[in-house]
Design a protein around this motif. Structure first.
Motif, PDB file in Angstrom:
ATOM      1  N   ARG A   1      44.320  52.536  42.087  1.00  0.00           N
ATOM      2  CA  ARG A   1      44.051  53.975  42.171  1.00  0.00           C
ATOM      3  C   ARG A   1      42.569  54.309  42.322  1.00  0.00           C
ATOM      4  N   VAL A   2      41.717  53.574  41.629  1.00  0.00           N
ATOM      5  CA  VAL A   2      40.321  53.979  41.484  1.00  0.00           C
ATOM      6  C   VAL A   2      39.362  53.176  42.361  1.00  0.00           C
ATOM      7  N   THR A   3      39.715  51.931  42.686  1.00  0.00           N
ATOM      8  CA  THR A   3      38.824  51.110  43.515  1.00  0.00           C
ATOM      9  C   THR A   3      39.419  50.799  44.888  1.00  0.00           C
ATOM     10  N   PHE A   4      40.713  51.131  45.082  1.00  0.00           N
ATOM     11  CA  PHE A   4      41.420  50.817  46.331  1.00  0.00           C
ATOM     12  C   PHE A   4      41.400  49.322  46.619  1.00  0.00           C
TER      13      PHE A   4
ATOM     14  N   ALA B   1      23.336  31.949  40.097  1.00  0.00           N
ATOM     15  CA  ALA B   1      23.890  32.783  39.031  1.00  0.00           C
ATOM     16  C   ALA B   1      24.611  33.964  39.647  1.00  0.00           C
ATOM     17  N   ALA B   2      25.465  34.580  38.830  1.00  0.00           N
ATOM     18  CA  ALA B   2      26.194  35.762  39.290  1.00  0.00           C
ATOM     19  C   ALA B   2      26.507  36.649  38.101  1.00  0.00           C
ATOM     20  N   ASN B   3      26.560  37.937  38.365  1.00  0.00           N
ATOM     21  CA  ASN B   3      27.194  38.856  37.434  1.00  0.00           C
ATOM     22  C   ASN B   3      28.377  39.464  38.177  1.00  0.00           C
ATOM     23  N   VAL B   4      29.559  39.263  37.627  1.00  0.00           N
ATOM     24  CA  VAL B   4      30.783  39.743  38.268  1.00  0.00           C
ATOM     25  C   VAL B   4      31.247  41.001  37.544  1.00  0.00           C
ATOM     26  N   ASP B   5      31.444  42.051  38.321  1.00  0.00           N
ATOM     27  CA  ASP B   5      31.862  43.340  37.783  1.00  0.00           C
ATOM     28  C   ASP B   5      33.386  43.375  37.717  1.00  0.00           C
ATOM     29  N   LEU B   6      33.918  43.212  36.512  1.00  0.00           N
ATOM     30  CA  LEU B   6      35.355  43.317  36.288  1.00  0.00           C
ATOM     31  C   LEU B   6      35.638  44.780  35.970  1.00  0.00           C
ATOM     32  N   LYS B   7      36.118  45.512  36.955  1.00  0.00           N
ATOM     33  CA  LYS B   7      36.179  46.973  36.866  1.00  0.00           C
ATOM     34  C   LYS B   7      37.090  47.480  35.749  1.00  0.00           C
ATOM     35  N   ALA B   8      38.128  46.750  35.460  1.00  0.00           N
ATOM     36  CA  ALA B   8      39.116  47.138  34.447  1.00  0.00           C
ATOM     37  C   ALA B   8      40.048  45.956  34.277  1.00  0.00           C
TER      38      ALA B   8
ATOM     39  N   LEU C   1      34.871  47.672  48.383  1.00  0.00           N
ATOM     40  CA  LEU C   1      35.687  48.416  47.439  1.00  0.00           C
ATOM     41  C   LEU C   1      35.416  49.900  47.630  1.00  0.00           C
ATOM     42  N   GLY C   2      36.291  50.725  47.097  1.00  0.00           N
ATOM     43  CA  GLY C   2      36.147  52.166  47.262  1.00  0.00           C
ATOM     44  C   GLY C   2      36.064  52.894  45.934  1.00  0.00           C
ATOM     45  N   CYS C   3      35.297  52.346  44.990  1.00  0.00           N
ATOM     46  CA  CYS C   3      35.267  52.877  43.626  1.00  0.00           C
ATOM     47  C   CYS C   3      34.887  54.357  43.599  1.00  0.00           C
ATOM     48  N   ARG C   4      35.735  55.145  42.981  1.00  0.00           N
ATOM     49  CA  ARG C   4      35.491  56.582  42.895  1.00  0.00           C
ATOM     50  C   ARG C   4      34.358  56.911  41.929  1.00  0.00           C
TER      51      ARG C   4
ATOM     52  N   THR D   1      28.122  41.209  41.984  1.00  0.00           N
ATOM     53  CA  THR D   1      29.268  41.370  42.864  1.00  0.00           C
ATOM     54  C   THR D   1      30.520  41.789  42.109  1.00  0.00           C
ATOM     55  N   ALA D   2      31.457  42.361  42.844  1.00  0.00           N
ATOM     56  CA  ALA D   2      32.780  42.665  42.283  1.00  0.00           C
ATOM     57  C   ALA D   2      33.737  41.486  42.411  1.00  0.00           C
ATOM     58  N   GLY D   3      33.306  40.410  43.085  1.00  0.00           N
ATOM     59  CA  GLY D   3      34.118  39.211  43.154  1.00  0.00           C
ATOM     60  C   GLY D   3      35.346  39.306  44.033  1.00  0.00           C
ATOM     61  N   TYR D   4      35.355  40.281  44.971  1.00  0.00           N
ATOM     62  CA  TYR D   4      36.528  40.515  45.816  1.00  0.00           C
ATOM     63  C   TYR D   4      36.339  39.760  47.119  1.00  0.00           C
TER      64      TYR D   4
END
Length: 362
Positions: A192-195, A177-184, A87-90, A159-162
């Motif tokens: 726009r923000v993570t590409f 186990a996992a923690n998934v980062d749901l950006k929005a 991902l390309g998170c700004r 992870t971002a789960g992508y």
């Protein structure tokens, strides 16, 4: 240790390029080209992962820092990452690692077996793949997971789960186990923000809930003016309630200005508390706040009677009332998660590991 490791999940296109099939970016590469993540490269007629066996550093953390509040509370976890990201998170909070294009960032060599042995020796109940997204070093993470399981250590993906469906099945088959980062909760934000795109992440969350036994929690970093509106938080919470049910923990964490979003202010604690209230009103039972001092927002409440079961101060457990069977002692309601007869006592320490973890072990 060689770092050019044969990669999985790719195929050759009719025009001679090689397409990476690991994540929805579907990078199409000519000879010598690297994917968006920078660590998967076309070499000859195939692909390699050039960060296998190398880390940007190791640290022993509290499991609550991942954050996981319902997975062996109070225990310690051996954490590490590599370099690069898909991902390309700004707003990336670990941009020096995830955006790294320098192999010098990878200072520590570590075989899967050495990592597992070190976790055992230091009393870590689990090993976490974190700091950058383990999806892009999936082959390495999966081998580490096998080595950990062989000695009774569990594994955690932060992870971002992508990720595409086939590698997702293989990857999460190795994770406890996992923690998934749901950006929005908007495609516009993701674009726009993570590409990237929102739907593949939602697909991963539903897959984890309905097709695996992986314990997982969800984190959303609230960024002022970008993804913190009451309307968006409500839609996110309602989607979780509808698709994942009331028992998947949700963490709202505070943004601090970093990377390419230094002009955005830090998240006010009031925004986190408001978002927690919204999520709880939709029916979610376990909603937390993070990156701020908020004892109420760190407390695990019984989903049945509402009594305080685990009270936290940052990463420190102040009280713990979950029974060895994982129930509330007052009303007997089940507390979802993975609990032990006694909580861990690691506390809020963070211990960097500055030793070699080569093929012969530490």
């Amino acid at each position: 240790m060689s770092t050019a490791f044969p990669a999985r999940w790719w195929h050759t296109l009719e025009d001679g390029r090689v397409q990476c099939d690991l994540c929805p970016r579907d990078c199409k590469l000519h000879e010598g080209q690297r994917g968006f993540c920078f660590v998967r490269q076309r070499v000859g007629e195939g692909m390699v992962l050039d960060t296998y066996g190398r880390s940007s550093g190791f640290c022993v953390d509290p499991i609550e820092k991942k954050p996981l509040n319902h997975f062996h509370p109070g225990s310690s976890v051996l954490s590490f990452g590599t370099a690069g990201c898909n991902l390309g998170c700004r707003f990336c909070q670990n941009w020096d690692i995830s955006k790294s294009r320098e192999q010098d960032t990878l200072a520590d060599e570590a075989s899967p077996e050495a990592i597992a042995r070190y976790a055992v020796r230091t009393g870590c109940q689990s090993v976490a793949f974190t700091y950058n997204d383990p999806v892009i070093f999936a082959e390495y993470a999966m081998d580490v997971a096998d080595a950990c399981h062989a000695v009774g250590v569990e594994t955690v993906a932060v992870t971002a789960g992508y990720i595409h469906a086939q590698p997702r099945r293989e990857f999460y088959a190795k994770m406890d186990a996992a923690n998934v980062d749901l950006k929005a909760f908007s495609e516009d934000f993701y674009h726009r923000v993570t590409f990237a795109h929102l739907q593949p992440v939602l697909d991963t969350l539903e897959y984890l809930k309905h097709e695996t036994r992986v314990w997982f929690e969800v984190t959303t970093l609230l960024i002022p003016g970008h993804n913190d509106s009451e309307e968006e938080v409500t839609r996110l919470s309602e989607w979780m309630m509808d698709r994942l049910g009331p028992d998947v923990p949700l963490h709202f964490t505070a943004f601090h200005p970093d990377f390419k979003m230094r002009d955005v202010p830090a998240t006010p604690p009031a925004t986190l508390r408001r978002s927690r209230d919204i999520a709880r009103r939709t029916g979610l039972r376990y909603v937390y706040t993070g990156n701020v001092h908020d004892s109420d927002g760190g407390t695990t409440l019984c989903g049945g009677c509402g009594t305080a079961l685990i009270v936290r101060d940052w990463y420190e457990l102040l009280s713990y009332r979950v029974t060895p069977e994982g129930r509330c002692p007052d009303c007997g309601a089940d507390v979802p998660g993975r609990f032990d007869a006694e909580p861990g006592a690691f506390g809020a320490r963070r211990i960097p590991v500055r030793i070699a973890l080569g093929t012969s072990g530490a």
